[in-house]
Scaffold this motif. Structure first.
Motif: not given
Length: 446
Positions: A81-83, A94-102, A390-398, A417-423
């Motif tokens: 499991l890696r950050e 690449a997306s222009g979307v702010d990825i809040f969280g880890r 799975g790497l598309i996930g954060p930008q689709m949610i946010l 801001p305190t969420a974890t996104h795990l692909f």
């Protein structure tokens, strides 16, 4: 006369669910599951998963003896499991979307033995089959040292039996490698999507490979028919297997331990979003079941499928499960994500885990290669195209209206801001270097 699906024509389905226009147009979408959280009859229980965990611990001495690469973990098959904070910056650019969280990576691409998530469920069902046979014949007791299974006498015993499976690649690899190592006569029925190097490796490991110039459903159907003719053959059915499902589900408690070891909280104030590449649904469905056992309502699971093969999405959206195919909606099921090239979903997984899935996302093949290259450039990690989904996930949610709606309904907007996104990087650890380089070069041309 127009074909009807569940009593409706395709046009009537599109009129009922306008998002189907985007899906049929092979555009990337985020679909929120209206059935999420509904109460349904339990097809699988927590005790089933606990039983699987105990069985895998019994087999650890055998795994350690038979597969030297598993010795550092003493025969327990688990992935890092890696950050991936640098990849998070890449996604933002690449997306222009702010990825809040880890942003984190579950590196099932590095699982020992077969380098993919299939080393969880596939390996588990082969081991369970071997245990059942040996115990039934009085050759093994549950209290025995299972390293004895590596002995020639057991290999001779298992050679009296067969194991078969239908696969696009990775499930066949895991079952073929472990089945042949135990001594089973192992046959893998592979669809046209399966890559040649996977077929070659299976033959090198002692498995028989049957090739079909057709898609996954045909390979599974033909493999099942042939297995039914042999009373000593166990067919591992990716579309209907509870054993595969619970093998995957053991990932939940192990991930919980890894989070605890790294001091990462998952609770109401620290939500966990997990993005799982999906083919027939067994792997992501089982993992989701295990995650829900471990984290309850604080984990939010999204399945990710190619725009050309959104079979699980269509099964859930229509409620028809395996009674609908992507071809019914004019999609061709052709994708570079070979492990996800599945025309119909698993009905078993739809019933067992459909209510646990927050939603489904579709991703374009070009973007898979963009992510693959980005992951190599930023984190020096190789995966195969399907594992990058799975790497598309954060930008689709946010970054989409649907994603923001989900966060608002679940009262999570202020907690991001305190969420974890795990692909979940589901495979790629055994891809030959020349193939990796070809993936990278293709990404460079996009």
């Amino acid at each position: 006369m127009k074909k009807r699906l569940g009593g409706k024509t395709v046009e009537e389905w599109v009129a009922t669910f306008p998002i189907l226009k985007e899906i049929v147009g092979m555009r990337e979408v985020l679909w929120l599951n209206p059935g999420y959280g509904q109460a349904v009859p339990n097809l699988v229980s927590g005790s089933d998963v606990a039983d699987a965990e105990e069985r895998l611990h019994r087999f650890a001495p055998y795994i350690e003896a038979a597969f030297p690469e598993s010795r550092p973990s003493e025969g327990i098959i688990e992935s890092p499991l890696r950050e991936t904070s640098t990849m998070k910056q890449f996604l933002h650019r690449a997306s222009g979307v702010d990825i809040f969280g880890r942003l984190m990576m579950k590196a099932d691409s590095e699982l020992p033995i077969s380098g993919s998530i299939k080393a969880r469920g596939g390996l588990y069902e082969v081991l369970k089959t071997a245990e059942d046979l040996a115990v039934r014949q009085g050759l093994l007791k549950l209290s025995d040292d299972y390293s004895e299974l590596a002995n020639a006498s057991f290999k001779k015993f298992f050679s009296r039996y067969s194991i078969a499976v239908g696969s696009t690649g990775n499930l066949g690899l895991s079952i073929g490698i472990v089945g042949a190592k135990l001594g089973f006569r192992t046959t893998v029925h592979m669809s046209r999507d399966a890559q040649q190097w996977k077929k070659d490796l299976l033959r090198e490991k002692g498995a028989e490979v049957c090739e079909y110039d057709a898609d996954y459903s045909v390979a599974v159907t033909e493999g099942r028919k042939l297995a039914e003719q042999d009373p000593r053959c166990h067919f591992i059915d990716d579309e209907n297997s509870k054993d595969l499902f619970v093998g995957y589900a053991t990932a939940g408690s192990r991930l919980k331990e890894q989070f605890q070891e790294q001091g990462i909280e998952v609770d109401a104030d620290h939500p966990l979003f997990v993005y799982l590449p999906c083919g027939v649904g067994g792997g992501p469905g089982g993992v989701t079941f295990g995650l829900k056992l471990a984290f309850g309502e604080n984990v939010h699971a999204f399945f990710v499928e190619p725009t050309h093969s959104p079979s699980f999405l269509l099964g859930l959206l229509t409620g028809l499960n395996d009674q609908v195919s992507v071809q019914d909606f004019g999609l061709d099921n052709r994708t570079a994500a070979d492990g996800l090239a599945v025309p119909k979903p698993s009905a078993f997984v739809g019933r067992a885990a459909g209510h646990l899935i927050s939603g489904c996302i579709t991703v374009d093949d070009d973007r898979l290669f963009q992510f693959l290259r980005g992951l190599k450039d930023t984190e020096n990690v190789w995966v195969e195209p399907s594992a990058a989904a799975g790497l598309i996930g954060p930008q689709m949610i946010l970054g989409t209206a649907e994603g923001r709606s989900y966060l608002e309904v679940c009262r999570l907007t202020e907690k991001m801001p305190t969420a974890t996104h795990l692909f979940w990087a589901t495979g790629g650890g055994m891809v030959p270097e020349k193939i990796r380089e070809a993936y990278y070069e293709r990404a460079a041309r996009i």
